[in-house]
Design a protein around this motif. Sequence first.
Motif, mmCIF file in Angstrom:
data_model
loop_
_atom_site.group_PDB
_atom_site.id
_atom_site.type_symbol
_atom_site.label_atom_id
_atom_site.label_comp_id
_atom_site.label_asym_id
_atom_site.label_seq_id
_atom_site.Cartn_x
_atom_site.Cartn_y
_atom_site.Cartn_z
ATOM 1 N N GLY A 1 0.780 -0.963 -0.041
ATOM 2 C CA GLY A 1 0.025 0.105 -0.042
ATOM 3 C C GLY A 1 0.749 1.679 0.056
ATOM 4 O O GLY A 1 2.199 0.959 0.464
ATOM 5 N N LEU A 2 0.461 2.779 -0.263
ATOM 6 C CA LEU A 2 0.392 3.965 -0.456
ATOM 7 C C LEU A 2 1.794 4.354 0.513
ATOM 8 O O LEU A 2 2.263 5.263 0.868
ATOM 9 C CB LEU A 2 -0.030 4.349 -1.921
ATOM 10 C CG LEU A 2 0.528 4.014 -2.740
ATOM 11 C CD1 LEU A 2 -0.081 4.866 -3.951
ATOM 12 C CD2 LEU A 2 1.394 3.927 -3.174
ATOM 13 N N GLY A 3 0.263 4.067 1.478
ATOM 14 C CA GLY A 3 0.497 4.719 3.450
ATOM 15 C C GLY A 3 0.126 6.142 2.784
ATOM 16 O O GLY A 3 1.153 6.658 3.641
ATOM 17 N N THR A 4 -0.377 6.817 2.474
ATOM 18 C CA THR A 4 -0.793 8.200 1.697
ATOM 19 C C THR A 4 -1.723 8.692 3.550
ATOM 20 O O THR A 4 -1.115 9.842 3.125
ATOM 21 C CB THR A 4 -1.933 8.251 0.740
ATOM 22 O OG1 THR A 4 -2.970 7.352 1.166
ATOM 23 C CG2 THR A 4 -1.654 7.963 -0.617
ATOM 24 N N ARG A 5 -1.622 7.986 4.094
ATOM 25 C CA ARG A 5 -1.763 8.748 5.149
ATOM 26 C C ARG A 5 -1.308 8.932 6.308
ATOM 27 O O ARG A 5 -1.055 9.613 7.280
ATOM 28 C CB ARG A 5 -2.256 8.063 6.131
ATOM 29 C CG ARG A 5 -4.154 8.179 5.262
ATOM 30 C CD ARG A 5 -5.664 6.513 6.265
ATOM 31 N NE ARG A 5 -4.938 5.736 5.970
ATOM 32 C CZ ARG A 5 -4.997 4.677 6.800
ATOM 33 N NH1 ARG A 5 -6.067 4.673 7.357
ATOM 34 N NH2 ARG A 5 -4.644 3.476 5.913
ATOM 35 N N PHE A 6 0.452 8.401 6.028
ATOM 36 C CA PHE A 6 1.384 9.006 6.572
ATOM 37 C C PHE A 6 2.522 9.908 5.689
ATOM 38 O O PHE A 6 3.223 9.994 6.094
ATOM 39 C CB PHE A 6 2.452 7.822 6.980
ATOM 40 C CG PHE A 6 1.805 7.400 8.168
ATOM 41 C CD1 PHE A 6 1.920 8.191 9.810
ATOM 42 C CD2 PHE A 6 0.640 6.862 9.028
ATOM 43 C CE1 PHE A 6 1.607 7.549 11.262
ATOM 44 C CE2 PHE A 6 0.357 6.890 10.378
ATOM 45 C CZ PHE A 6 0.690 7.004 11.193
ATOM 46 N N LEU A 7 1.835 10.629 4.663
ATOM 47 C CA LEU A 7 2.674 11.382 4.376
ATOM 48 C C LEU A 7 3.178 12.729 4.842
ATOM 49 O O LEU A 7 1.945 12.807 5.175
ATOM 50 C CB LEU A 7 2.316 12.097 2.695
ATOM 51 C CG LEU A 7 2.571 10.745 1.377
ATOM 52 C CD1 LEU A 7 1.460 10.993 0.636
ATOM 53 C CD2 LEU A 7 3.492 10.589 1.609
ATOM 54 N N PRO A 8 4.808 13.349 5.123
ATOM 55 C CA PRO A 8 5.607 12.804 4.026
ATOM 56 C C PRO A 8 6.301 11.869 4.628
ATOM 57 O O PRO A 8 7.268 11.274 3.890
ATOM 58 C CB PRO A 8 6.493 14.392 4.025
ATOM 59 C CG PRO A 8 6.065 14.449 5.855
ATOM 60 C CD PRO A 8 4.144 13.978 5.565
ATOM 61 N N ALA A 9 6.426 10.864 5.919
ATOM 62 C CA ALA A 9 6.891 10.130 6.158
ATOM 63 C C ALA A 9 6.910 8.572 6.233
ATOM 64 O O ALA A 9 8.271 8.536 5.146
ATOM 65 C CB ALA A 9 6.342 9.399 7.784
ATOM 66 N N THR A 10 6.205 8.821 4.265
ATOM 67 C CA THR A 10 6.572 7.606 3.625
ATOM 68 C C THR A 10 6.644 7.896 2.391
ATOM 69 O O THR A 10 6.029 6.966 1.966
ATOM 70 C CB THR A 10 4.619 6.949 3.881
ATOM 71 O OG1 THR A 10 3.743 8.029 3.624
ATOM 72 C CG2 THR A 10 4.713 5.965 5.200
ATOM 73 N N LYS A 11 6.798 9.253 2.017
ATOM 74 C CA LYS A 11 7.475 9.394 0.944
ATOM 75 C C LYS A 11 8.569 8.517 0.418
ATOM 76 O O LYS A 11 8.600 7.604 -0.291
ATOM 77 C CB LYS A 11 8.436 10.657 0.935
ATOM 78 C CG LYS A 11 8.577 10.850 -0.136
ATOM 79 C CD LYS A 11 9.197 12.525 -0.412
ATOM 80 C CE LYS A 11 9.931 13.362 -1.660
ATOM 81 N NZ LYS A 11 10.051 13.568 -1.355
ATOM 82 N N VAL A 12 9.713 8.162 1.393
ATOM 83 C CA VAL A 12 10.762 7.536 1.033
ATOM 84 C C VAL A 12 10.404 5.927 1.688
ATOM 85 O O VAL A 12 10.997 4.579 1.631
ATOM 86 C CB VAL A 12 12.093 7.785 2.021
ATOM 87 C CG1 VAL A 12 13.535 7.048 1.539
ATOM 88 C CG2 VAL A 12 12.454 9.378 0.736
ATOM 89 N N ILE A 13 10.108 5.909 4.088
ATOM 90 C CA ILE A 13 10.029 4.538 4.137
ATOM 91 C C ILE A 13 8.590 4.532 4.502
ATOM 92 O O ILE A 13 7.594 4.896 4.383
ATOM 93 C CB ILE A 13 10.506 5.496 5.930
ATOM 94 C CG1 ILE A 13 11.413 6.747 6.093
ATOM 95 C CG2 ILE A 13 10.605 4.498 6.722
ATOM 96 C CD1 ILE A 13 11.699 7.112 6.786
ATOM 97 N N PRO A 14 8.663 3.354 4.159
ATOM 98 C CA PRO A 14 7.716 2.074 4.053
ATOM 99 C C PRO A 14 6.627 2.465 5.803
ATOM 100 O O PRO A 14 7.109 2.586 6.538
ATOM 101 C CB PRO A 14 7.655 0.092 3.346
ATOM 102 C CG PRO A 14 9.811 1.266 3.542
ATOM 103 C CD PRO A 14 10.079 1.470 3.424
#
Length: 296
Positions: free
Chosen positions: A18-31
């Motif tokens: 999954g893209l983890g959009t609810r945790f951007l920007p943390a999930t831009k690079v880190i799953p």
Amino acid sequence: MSAKSPRKVRKVVFPVAGLGTRFLPATKVIPKEMLTVVDKPVIQYAVEEAIEAGIEHFIFVTGRGKNAIEDHFDLAYELEATLKARGKTAEIEILKATRPLFGAASFVRQQEPLGLGHAVWCARDIVGDEPFALTLPDMLIHGKPGCLAQMIETYNNHGGNVVAVEQVPHEHVNRYGVVALGKTFNERTHSITAMVEKPKIEDAPSDLIISGRYVLQPEIFEKLATQKPGAGGEIQLTDSMIALLSEQDFFAYKFDGKTYDCGDKIGYLAANVAYALDRPDIGPQFRPVLDDLMHK
Ligand code: UTP
């Protein structure tokens, strides 16, 4: 399928594409599965829960940008050599706990995030023709024994398919898969008569939601192979389970434990506080700090 001697559950699937959009920007690079609760990535809690349940093979359905997950479960040769040279044996033991046995982990890519059902289908060749466990790692469940161990015990008693369920406030049911119960086997185990993914609040058959742990029979893959997109335009696992419900038994298991939805900011923050308070090495020091923050 025989309810008396169900086939052993040896493999677990972790859909982590999954893209983890609810945790951007943390999930831009880190799953998002590598975000830490206290000092361990969320995915490692899920693997440890599966090990406790007797699982022997770990299948990760990954996607682009998720290489850190594969690296996390590999040997970090240089780091371990450096720790060894410095005599840091306790730290080496911590790293050892992150390594599955040789050949006990598989990684397969879901090239496009088309939905949870599609992610599970991507694991079909690695699972093969046997029952398997499925864990959504961002649903962190604090239970002793772990939720998957409880579910596999239930599966060993009943066979079929087992789905972990829990009660949520009625106004939240439209965010989840919801089940309707039939026969009661014991206070925690019931047959499922219907399921629906993300129903309208007024249409939900109960307040019992599917909470991220499943034991499934391999016939689910036949249903997933032709599954059309459902709620949110995604290929939904629940829709294929509904298709299988007319052919196989499904049991709802009301597990003993507390869920933290780490895909959601509030759930993630709550998990960090709860797991820190529960740790004998951290809790006693953390509690007064937390009390102080709460009373400011
Ligand atoms: P979520 O909907 O919670 O994850 O999927 P997400 O899409 O990464 O999160 P947001 O909403 O954008 O923040 C539940 C689980 O299914 C996996 C996710 O990785 C998560 O473990 N998943 C979801 C896939 O592997 N592939 C998909 O196409 C969709």
